[in-house]
Design a protein around this motif. Structure first.
Motif, PDB file in Angstrom:
ATOM      1  N   LEU A 138    -116.990   3.380  36.833  1.00 13.54           N
ATOM      2  CA  LEU A 138    -117.108   4.084  35.420  1.00 13.54           C
ATOM      3  C   LEU A 138    -116.832   5.114  35.311  1.00 13.54           C
ATOM      4  N   GLY A 139    -116.556   6.557  36.434  1.00 13.68           N
ATOM      5  CA  GLY A 139    -116.165   7.581  36.372  1.00 13.68           C
ATOM      6  C   GLY A 139    -114.716   7.264  36.142  1.00 13.68           C
ATOM      7  N   GLY A 140    -113.917   6.328  37.461  1.00 12.53           N
ATOM      8  CA  GLY A 140    -112.426   6.805  37.187  1.00 12.53           C
ATOM      9  C   GLY A 140    -111.448   5.856  35.965  1.00 12.53           C
ATOM     10  N   ILE A 141    -112.865   4.452  34.954  1.00 11.11           N
ATOM     11  CA  ILE A 141    -111.895   4.602  33.511  1.00 11.11           C
ATOM     12  C   ILE A 141    -112.293   5.887  32.414  1.00 11.11           C
ATOM     13  N   HIS A 212    -115.786  -2.334  47.284  1.00  9.60           N
ATOM     14  CA  HIS A 212    -114.397  -1.955  47.438  1.00  9.60           C
ATOM     15  C   HIS A 212    -113.282  -1.624  47.069  1.00  9.60           C
ATOM     16  N   ALA A 213    -113.017  -3.165  46.168  1.00 11.50           N
ATOM     17  CA  ALA A 213    -111.779  -2.885  44.817  1.00 11.50           C
ATOM     18  C   ALA A 213    -112.034  -2.174  43.319  1.00 11.50           C
ATOM     19  N   MET A 214    -113.519  -1.569  43.298  1.00 11.91           N
ATOM     20  CA  MET A 214    -114.480  -1.095  42.319  1.00 11.91           C
ATOM     21  C   MET A 214    -114.001   0.603  42.993  1.00 11.91           C
ATOM     22  N   ALA A 215    -114.229   0.908  44.603  1.00 14.51           N
ATOM     23  CA  ALA A 215    -114.041   1.880  44.673  1.00 14.51           C
ATOM     24  C   ALA A 215    -112.114   2.546  44.992  1.00 14.51           C
ATOM     25  N   ALA A 216    -111.844   1.557  45.854  1.00 20.87           N
ATOM     26  CA  ALA A 216    -109.670   1.285  45.814  1.00 20.87           C
ATOM     27  C   ALA A 216    -109.544   2.155  44.839  1.00 20.87           C
ATOM     28  N   ILE A 217    -109.673   1.294  43.116  1.00 17.90           N
ATOM     29  CA  ILE A 217    -108.941   0.979  42.018  1.00 17.90           C
ATOM     30  C   ILE A 217    -109.115   2.066  41.373  1.00 17.90           C
ATOM     31  N   SER A 218    -110.462   2.967  40.936  1.00 15.78           N
ATOM     32  CA  SER A 218    -110.616   4.239  41.186  1.00 15.78           C
ATOM     33  C   SER A 218    -110.460   5.187  42.396  1.00 15.78           C
ATOM     34  N   THR A 219    -109.683   5.193  42.784  1.00 11.45           N
ATOM     35  CA  THR A 219    -109.613   6.316  43.812  1.00 11.45           C
ATOM     36  C   THR A 219    -110.818   6.859  43.629  1.00 11.45           C
ATOM     37  N   GLY A 220    -112.243   6.336  43.888  1.00 14.05           N
ATOM     38  CA  GLY A 220    -114.151   6.913  44.335  1.00 14.05           C
ATOM     39  C   GLY A 220    -114.075   7.401  46.106  1.00 14.05           C
ATOM     40  N   GLY A 221    -113.521   6.436  46.845  1.00 11.87           N
ATOM     41  CA  GLY A 221    -114.002   6.057  48.077  1.00 11.87           C
ATOM     42  C   GLY A 221    -114.993   5.721  48.776  1.00 11.87           C
ATOM     43  N   PHE A 222    -115.947   5.562  47.747  1.00 13.80           N
ATOM     44  CA  PHE A 222    -117.319   5.183  48.425  1.00 13.80           C
ATOM     45  C   PHE A 222    -117.470   3.797  48.722  1.00 13.80           C
ATOM     46  N   SER A 223    -117.910   3.703  50.438  1.00 17.59           N
ATOM     47  CA  SER A 223    -117.436   2.090  51.438  1.00 17.59           C
ATOM     48  C   SER A 223    -118.930   1.881  51.255  1.00 17.59           C
ATOM     49  N   THR A 224    -119.064   0.816  51.858  1.00 14.14           N
ATOM     50  CA  THR A 224    -120.719   0.175  51.898  1.00 14.14           C
ATOM     51  C   THR A 224    -120.083   0.613  53.933  1.00 14.14           C
ATOM     52  N   SER A 225    -119.820   0.659  54.149  1.00 13.02           N
ATOM     53  CA  SER A 225    -119.959   1.182  55.564  1.00 13.02           C
ATOM     54  C   SER A 225    -120.179   2.942  56.253  1.00 13.02           C
ATOM     55  N   ASP A 226    -120.681   3.020  56.599  1.00 18.98           N
ATOM     56  CA  ASP A 226    -120.616   5.317  57.241  1.00 18.98           C
ATOM     57  C   ASP A 226    -118.968   4.899  58.222  1.00 18.98           C
ATOM     58  N   THR A 227    -118.365   3.870  58.848  1.00 19.19           N
ATOM     59  CA  THR A 227    -117.035   3.858  59.182  1.00 19.19           C
ATOM     60  C   THR A 227    -115.919   3.878  58.548  1.00 19.19           C
ATOM     61  N   LYS A 228    -116.104   2.806  56.925  1.00 19.71           N
ATOM     62  CA  LYS A 228    -115.721   2.891  55.904  1.00 19.71           C
ATOM     63  C   LYS A 228    -114.650   1.998  56.258  1.00 19.71           C
ATOM     64  N   LEU A 229    -113.719   1.616  56.346  1.00 19.58           N
ATOM     65  CA  LEU A 229    -112.707   0.994  56.580  1.00 19.58           C
ATOM     66  C   LEU A 229    -112.017   0.422  57.804  1.00 19.58           C
ATOM     67  N   ALA A 230    -112.224   1.221  58.656  1.00 17.35           N
ATOM     68  CA  ALA A 230    -112.411   0.720  59.757  1.00 17.35           C
ATOM     69  C   ALA A 230    -113.534  -0.017  60.483  1.00 17.35           C
ATOM     70  N   HIS A 231    -113.668  -0.383  59.504  1.00 18.91           N
ATOM     71  CA  HIS A 231    -115.060  -1.419  59.957  1.00 18.91           C
ATOM     72  C   HIS A 231    -114.527  -2.647  59.759  1.00 18.91           C
ATOM     73  N   TRP A 232    -113.208  -2.902  58.989  1.00 25.03           N
ATOM     74  CA  TRP A 232    -112.633  -3.918  58.438  1.00 25.03           C
ATOM     75  C   TRP A 232    -111.258  -4.470  59.506  1.00 25.03           C
ATOM     76  N   SER A 233    -110.696  -5.630  59.303  1.00 23.87           N
ATOM     77  CA  SER A 233    -109.678  -6.107  60.570  1.00 23.87           C
ATOM     78  C   SER A 233    -108.352  -5.065  59.341  1.00 23.87           C
ATOM     79  N   THR A 234    -107.138  -5.067  60.495  1.00 24.81           N
ATOM     80  CA  THR A 234    -105.836  -5.266  59.886  1.00 24.81           C
ATOM     81  C   THR A 234    -105.477  -5.432  58.111  1.00 24.81           C
ATOM     82  N   ALA A 235    -106.000  -6.814  58.330  1.00 22.96           N
ATOM     83  CA  ALA A 235    -105.848  -7.148  56.689  1.00 22.96           C
ATOM     84  C   ALA A 235    -106.229  -6.724  55.511  1.00 22.96           C
ATOM     85  N   VAL A 236    -107.752  -6.616  55.678  1.00 22.43           N
ATOM     86  CA  VAL A 236    -108.280  -5.470  54.340  1.00 22.43           C
ATOM     87  C   VAL A 236    -107.610  -3.979  54.702  1.00 22.43           C
ATOM     88  N   GLN A 237    -107.516  -3.234  56.306  1.00 26.30           N
ATOM     89  CA  GLN A 237    -106.810  -2.473  55.449  1.00 26.30           C
ATOM     90  C   GLN A 237    -105.358  -2.696  54.510  1.00 26.30           C
TER      91      GLN A 237
END
Length: 482
Positions: A138-141, A212-237
């Motif tokens: 919402l902040g992004g739009i 993560h789609a909402m956080a990425a397109i809004s460039t907001g950066g809130f993740s669902t993991s403390d380690t952020k995108l390091a928690h997921w695979s190379t393809a996700v990154q």
């Protein structure tokens, strides 16, 4: 006196939108069997009551209009009001955040900063996680619409270049703000949906993919993991890299008609500079990791591309702890925080457009040393730039770095060490999220900071998000004079 009724009316409408959004995490928690659904339901009712009181209590006959002075007040008051009510679920949920932490988290979300005080995201209630993502979205739009509909009219930081015109409908965005909002919201929603599908296809769960789609397109950066995108695979990154790049591009140029079978953004000078900054910095960091830190070339390219894109777009996602890359990396990422994305995007920072004009201005000064009587004109997208725009850009950049230094000094006065104060001020003003160092670094948290520092940083987030002068003008005596 300034008539504040239209300002309060619009704020009431925004609170109603916020109350409606609170229903989403309430449903998510209810389906998950989490008792926090009651917190979101009550918070939605309180917010809706305040919104209805403002809209009906200040409603005027006919369609409400805003003068320039009212627009200045609206942009500031809207972010303060929505952040205050958005903090209610954080304060009364099972997380039991203090009022300071709740406001900090809400302001960070709505300004798409991504700085967080919550630890243990991997086990946090789903309602809280989706609420954080919704605040980013919402902040992004809201930021995009403000950048293309309000700031150009207020002549903030050279934004008058992007003023909506009616003389050439084929080359500019539609002149009516309602049409602008509809067009941008449609593109914004489509990109979010595509990003969510891509994250899911890359291996994320459906819930994490949406967040993560909402956080990425809004460039907001809130993740669902403390380690952020390091928690997921190379393809996700890799999906996140492209999603963040889209979020940092100008959404205005995605809404207009295509030329020669391709979107206008492909021919935009700002987009070219944007890709050049990312490509150059990413290449330098990849070579540094490969040659100096003995990282394999493929991994070096991925981590360098990810973290450079995240920093330039001021998203705040991380794929690894780049704080361990050494002093050279610290300096590079500190510089990249000030770059920012394109104008008309959700990204923060100084913005590519202003850097383009500043470099062009520096080049003209060099030419004048050799040709004192020459006449040189700066162009942007083959159009000459008026001197007033250049003055506005230079004034903004001076104010930007003065504000950064002032807030870094304030943070040091409340007990923060040099590195935390300096990087924290830069990250908050650019709405970039993580800073540098052990405390607020890539995998760090703002939770250990004293409350006074959090209030300072929350204020700086809002200043950076609202382009500085929008807030600063409210403190001038001439603003309040008839």
């Amino acid at each position: 006196m300034i008539d504040i009724r239209p300002v309060l009316f619009v704020n009431g409408f925004l609170l109603l939108v916020l109350a409606l959004a609170m229903g989403i995490p309430a449903v998510v928690d209810l389906l998950a069997g989490d008792v926090d659904w009651k917190v979101f339901a009550v918070s939605a009712m309180v917010t809706a009551f305040a919104g209805l009181a403002l809209t009906f209590g200040t409603r005027a006959k006919g369609r409400p209009t805003l003068s320039a002075r009212q627009a200045f007040m609206l942009t500031t008051l809207a972010w303060i009001t929505t952040a205050a009510f958005a903090a209610l679920p954080f304060a009364f949920s099972n997380l039991r955040l203090s009022p300071t932490d709740a406001v900090f988290e809400a302001m960070s979300g709505l300004t798409t900063t991504g700085a967080t005080v919550i630890v243990g995201l991997d086990h946090a209630p789903r309602g809280i996680l989706i609420w954080r993502a919704l605040l980013n979205w919402l902040g992004g739009i809201g930021i995009i619409i403000m950048a293309v509909a309000i700031l150009p009219l207020l002549r903030i930081g050279g934004m008058q270049v992007f003023r909506m015109e009616t003389s050439d409908r084929t080359d500019t965005i539609k002149p009516r703000i309602t049409q602008v909002a509809t067009s941008i919201a449609l593109v914004y929603g489509v990109f979010t949906a595509l990003a969510a599908l891509a994250f899911w296809a890359a291996g994320m769960g459906r819930f994490d993919a949406v967040c993560h789609a909402m956080a990425a397109i809004s460039t907001g950066g809130f993740s669902t993991s403390d380690t952020k995108l390091a928690h997921w695979s190379t393809a996700v990154q890799w999906v996140a890299i492209f999603a963040m790049m889209v979020g940092g591009s100008s959404f205005v140029l995605w809404t207009g008609p295509w030329r020669r079978g391709r979107p206008r953004i492909m021919d935009d000078a700002q987009a070219h500079w944007y890709l050049m900054f990312i490509g150059t910095a990413g290449g330098v960091m990849a070579l540094w990791q490969w040659a100096v830190n003995d990282m394999s070339f493929g991994i070096a390219v991925r981590h360098a591309a990810f973290n450079v894109v995240s920093t330039v777009t001021t998203t705040g996602f991380v794929s690894t702890d780049y704080g361990a890359w050494g002093g050279f990396a610290h300096v590079v990422f500190f510089i990249l925080v000030f770059i920012g994305g394109c104008t008309g995007s959700t990204a923060g920072g100084v913005k590519i457009f202003r850097w383009e004009l500043l470099f062009a201005l520096a080049g003209i000064h060099l030419k004048r040393l050799l040709h004192p009587h020459g006449v040189f004109v700066i162009h942007y997208n083959q159009r000459p730039i008026a001197p007033a725009v250049l003055d506005s850009v230079q004034g903004f950049v001076v104010m930007y770095f003065f504000t950064f230094a002032l807030f870094a000094l304030a943070l040091s006065m409340v007990g923060l060490d040099f590195l935390t104060a300096l990087s924290g001020s830069a990250a908050a003003l650019a709405n970039a999220g993580p800073g540098i160092g052990d405390v607020i670094g890539p995998f760090g948290s703002y939770r250990p900071l004293p409350d006074s520092a959090k209030w300072i940083l929350a204020a700086e987030m809002m200043l950076g998000r609202l382009e500085l002068f929008t807030v600063a003008v409210l403190f001038s005596r001439s603003y309040w004079r008839e």
